[in-house]
Design an enzyme around this catalytic site. Sequence first.
Site, mmCIF file in Angstrom:
data_model
loop_
_atom_site.group_PDB
_atom_site.id
_atom_site.type_symbol
_atom_site.label_atom_id
_atom_site.label_comp_id
_atom_site.label_asym_id
_atom_site.label_seq_id
_atom_site.Cartn_x
_atom_site.Cartn_y
_atom_site.Cartn_z
ATOM 1 N N HIS A 160 0.816 -1.179 0.177
ATOM 2 C CA HIS A 160 0.009 0.149 0.067
ATOM 3 C C HIS A 160 0.777 1.197 -0.203
ATOM 4 O O HIS A 160 1.919 1.300 0.796
ATOM 5 C CB HIS A 160 -0.893 0.165 1.239
ATOM 6 C CG HIS A 160 -0.352 -0.102 2.436
ATOM 7 N ND1 HIS A 160 -0.176 1.377 2.971
ATOM 8 C CD2 HIS A 160 -0.053 -1.001 3.412
ATOM 9 C CE1 HIS A 160 0.363 0.977 4.483
ATOM 10 N NE2 HIS A 160 0.455 -0.439 4.588
ATOM 11 N N ASP A 172 6.242 1.196 6.702
ATOM 12 C CA ASP A 172 4.826 1.030 6.516
ATOM 13 C C ASP A 172 4.076 1.816 5.645
ATOM 14 O O ASP A 172 3.656 2.916 6.256
ATOM 15 C CB ASP A 172 4.212 0.925 7.982
ATOM 16 C CG ASP A 172 2.857 0.297 7.849
ATOM 17 O OD1 ASP A 172 2.332 -0.351 6.851
ATOM 18 O OD2 ASP A 172 2.070 0.724 8.967
ATOM 19 N N GLU A 207 -4.843 1.634 2.621
ATOM 20 C CA GLU A 207 -4.987 0.511 3.430
ATOM 21 C C GLU A 207 -5.135 0.986 4.811
ATOM 22 O O GLU A 207 -5.880 0.341 5.477
ATOM 23 C CB GLU A 207 -3.367 -0.536 3.219
ATOM 24 C CG GLU A 207 -3.583 -1.742 4.242
ATOM 25 C CD GLU A 207 -3.124 -1.509 5.737
ATOM 26 O OE1 GLU A 207 -3.234 -2.415 6.314
ATOM 27 O OE2 GLU A 207 -2.452 -0.569 6.026
ATOM 28 N N GLU A 208 -4.773 2.014 5.321
ATOM 29 C CA GLU A 208 -4.501 2.399 6.553
ATOM 30 C C GLU A 208 -6.156 3.143 7.103
ATOM 31 O O GLU A 208 -6.510 3.273 8.170
ATOM 32 C CB GLU A 208 -3.533 3.439 6.723
ATOM 33 C CG GLU A 208 -2.126 3.180 6.681
ATOM 34 C CD GLU A 208 -1.709 2.107 7.660
ATOM 35 O OE1 GLU A 208 -2.479 1.565 8.757
ATOM 36 O OE2 GLU A 208 -0.546 1.640 7.526
ATOM 37 N N GLU A 234 4.142 -6.059 3.967
ATOM 38 C CA GLU A 234 3.586 -5.242 4.999
ATOM 39 C C GLU A 234 4.877 -4.905 5.851
ATOM 40 O O GLU A 234 5.837 -5.520 5.919
ATOM 41 C CB GLU A 234 2.392 -5.863 5.908
ATOM 42 C CG GLU A 234 1.152 -5.505 5.358
ATOM 43 C CD GLU A 234 0.916 -3.862 5.445
ATOM 44 O OE1 GLU A 234 1.861 -3.176 6.227
ATOM 45 O OE2 GLU A 234 -0.230 -3.297 5.456
ATOM 46 N N HIS A 307 3.638 2.892 13.193
ATOM 47 C CA HIS A 307 2.814 3.954 13.197
ATOM 48 C C HIS A 307 2.933 5.195 13.829
ATOM 49 O O HIS A 307 2.092 5.894 14.684
ATOM 50 C CB HIS A 307 1.326 3.550 13.544
ATOM 51 C CG HIS A 307 0.615 2.617 12.620
ATOM 52 N ND1 HIS A 307 -0.664 2.036 12.666
ATOM 53 C CD2 HIS A 307 1.032 2.254 11.294
ATOM 54 C CE1 HIS A 307 -0.982 1.564 11.801
ATOM 55 N NE2 HIS A 307 0.022 1.460 11.031
#
Length: 861
Positions: A160, A172, A207-208, A234, A307
Amino acid sequence: MASHRRQWGALSSLLFLAPVFIAVPWLAYRNHRTLPEPEYRLFKPGTNIPQIAESEILGVAKFLSEEIGYRTVGTEEHAAADQWMVIQANKIKEECENVVAKTGRKLQCEVSRQQGSGYHRFDMMGKRLYKTYNDLSNIIVRISDGSEEGKEHALLVNAHLDSTLPSPGAADDAISVGVMLDCMRVLLATPDWSPKHAVIFLFNHAEESLQDGSHLFSTQHPWAKTARAVINLEAAGTTGRELLFQATSEQMIEAYSHVPRPYGTVFANEIFSSGIILSDTDFRQFEQYLNITGLDMAIVGNSYLYHMRKDLVENIEPGVAQHMGENTLALISYLTSDKSPIPDLAGGYTKPRTVYFTYVGRLFFSYSFATAKIMYGLLFLASVGLVKFTFAEPIPKGSGLWTVQGNAAKAVSLGVAGTFIAPNVVAVLMRQVLQKNLSWFSDPLAPVVLYGPACLLGALVPQYFFVGKIHERTLWTSILLMQTFMALGLQWMNIGSAALFFMSSLPLFIVTVINPLFVSGSGDVALISYALGQIFPLLTSSLLGIPTLEVFVPLTGRMGAEAPSDHIIAILVAVLGAPAFPLAIPLMHRFGKRALLRGIIVTSVLAAGSIAFFSARDPFDAMHQKRVFVLHMENVTTSEQHLHLAASDGAPGFEILVDEIVREFGTTDHAPAPVIMNDHNSDWDSLYPFSAFLTPFKVPLAVPKNYVSPWVNGRKFSIYAIEDEKDLVGGTRSLKIKIDHPGLIWTVIAFDAHVLKWDLDDNPPDEFARHHVKEASFFGTDSYELSLVIKISPETNPDGKLRINYMGLQEKGIWPAKKAVKEQGGAAMELFERLDNWLDEKTGGTVDALLMGCVGGVQEL
């Protein structure tokens, strides 16, 4: 009875065994940390053979995460990444056409930019949630041999492009985007590569926002129906080898055996499938809507940066991208070749019944559950026979062999129970008495130091009541029987992780067989047998335990203030420690009661020392930060503004920090009491259902007298019905709701109603319930609609009215993502700049704050 006359005493014996206790875990740690050398050359030296180059991959990751920046769905940066990706895809197509023109190879590269809207249900953390998305995009490249037959069965490879709210997303998932681009470069530059089966590279762009991009592709793109298997890339960290944590068919497990540097186990697969780890990937959408098998792989080391703002290229360990790239390339090469199982998967797939694991370096083993049951059954029967026919200890009068073994099993079981009880006592002491919970957070191996001595103490204490009553060798053989029985029993329940007990008991069985070579008496156990018997259980547990702690320690530390994080980690240490030292209990009985008492005293001192050390330890530092959530909320219904503060952990001191923030930035002298967090607390709906983890504070802010809200006048955030009909006879109300949200992203509406029908799915709850609908849209798309039919009920909704809580994030009000345009963020960004600097100075950089400007209100329709 046992004889305790030994040539070696307790201390000298432990010194003899110390090299095993030290060297084996160190070997496992070095193996875990071993990564390939990063390559910067596009071709192997002296040849024309292309190779994966980490420099290329990280160049992509750096551009996406730092040049474009925070690519949150709905932002201008998100749109910029979309444009950039289209350019890259067309460059690949152009290069492909040049290769075909020069060489005549059977290659065809097609590019598709998909844009569309949709709905889907996304249950998470036991909560029912609905998603609506509008005008979101995917960029897809399909490489085939150009024939219809070659496109009929395809491999899907996914990563993503977007990043989540507080993170630039270098690992990520920009690193995975770079891996896919570099794989395409290598494949096109490989002279003899022509795909027997097509490969679809999906650069999904949402995706998030809860997997909207993968849902869009799976449900609406014409190429999706040709996908037979998926490789999902991922990241939940920045270091270590890429872990295979989901494999959903035997064919794909076999395919994974062809990678140059395998790193995957059935243990990781079963842990993830259990739902213990509160995380998810796009793999879910491909399984649910395409019904395809695949491999889900991720970088998981150092998930402290998962994140977070520091998910930057500078924090990605050298060799990580090389490892991911080489494994991914090998999988694509194999699965697009004439040996590929891809065509066989056209009719669907069945869940694997396969045990698989990587062991020291590049050794990859796999065997079926049926084979496992035979192997484990034979080992159990052989162990029973070995114990029966070699038992040499005089059996007490009135007792039989299995009575003696039963007594030994009781001693072992109490020791194992103590291994679990004692560290939980320490957890209670740290959390409830000393108020020092999460003291282990900043190092994934720290829990071993804190809870390890307690685990040993818990195993030692019960043995004090058995020493001299049970022979050392009886305890040894009892452990052998218990472990082989556990392996067989768990495998009969189709739990592949039973292999852990098999891998521990098999070397123990072998050592038991050869033990007579090292001793003169048939009932004795040689000290060298302990050394040999401990090597593989300790190695296996260390190989599994190190990555498990790397994943669980950071994530468990952010499970919320109410979560029993200390107990979870204490139990984890016990679960990993007990099988690592299966021979500890017979060794305790080797030296008699006095030596055991000294051992209990020494271990108690060690446990007390570890408690004292961790009591003085700060759980957070600059690279292992406390995660704090800050919302600047403007309520357009009441014209009030509040600062909402919450943390995702239960470490002490947050209330003090909140009080200091209130004094510095609020309008009161002291922090108010925490707000109740439930499904009706709509202030935190932007983070729902993760918000259930939070214990929030709500702080009033001063509103200037001359303040004119841009969300009421001008760019109006509004909800209204454009079609509305009541059927009083039938007791229903049909309406279409329109939500306008100019300048706002990730809007959420929440309402209570008995929904009979809507366009979100065909199965709304048949009851009066709370509903949450979250939205994600492409930059510049500022409205969406929702049609529904609700029940008018005399008990719950006699007037048929609908009271809707709504909120959204300011596209220009997210700090530090929008730091460059802070003037456009209004009061929220002005406050965030001051607050962020104050937090950094006050906490010494130990806090990573997610700062979001929000607008919300209530509308009754």
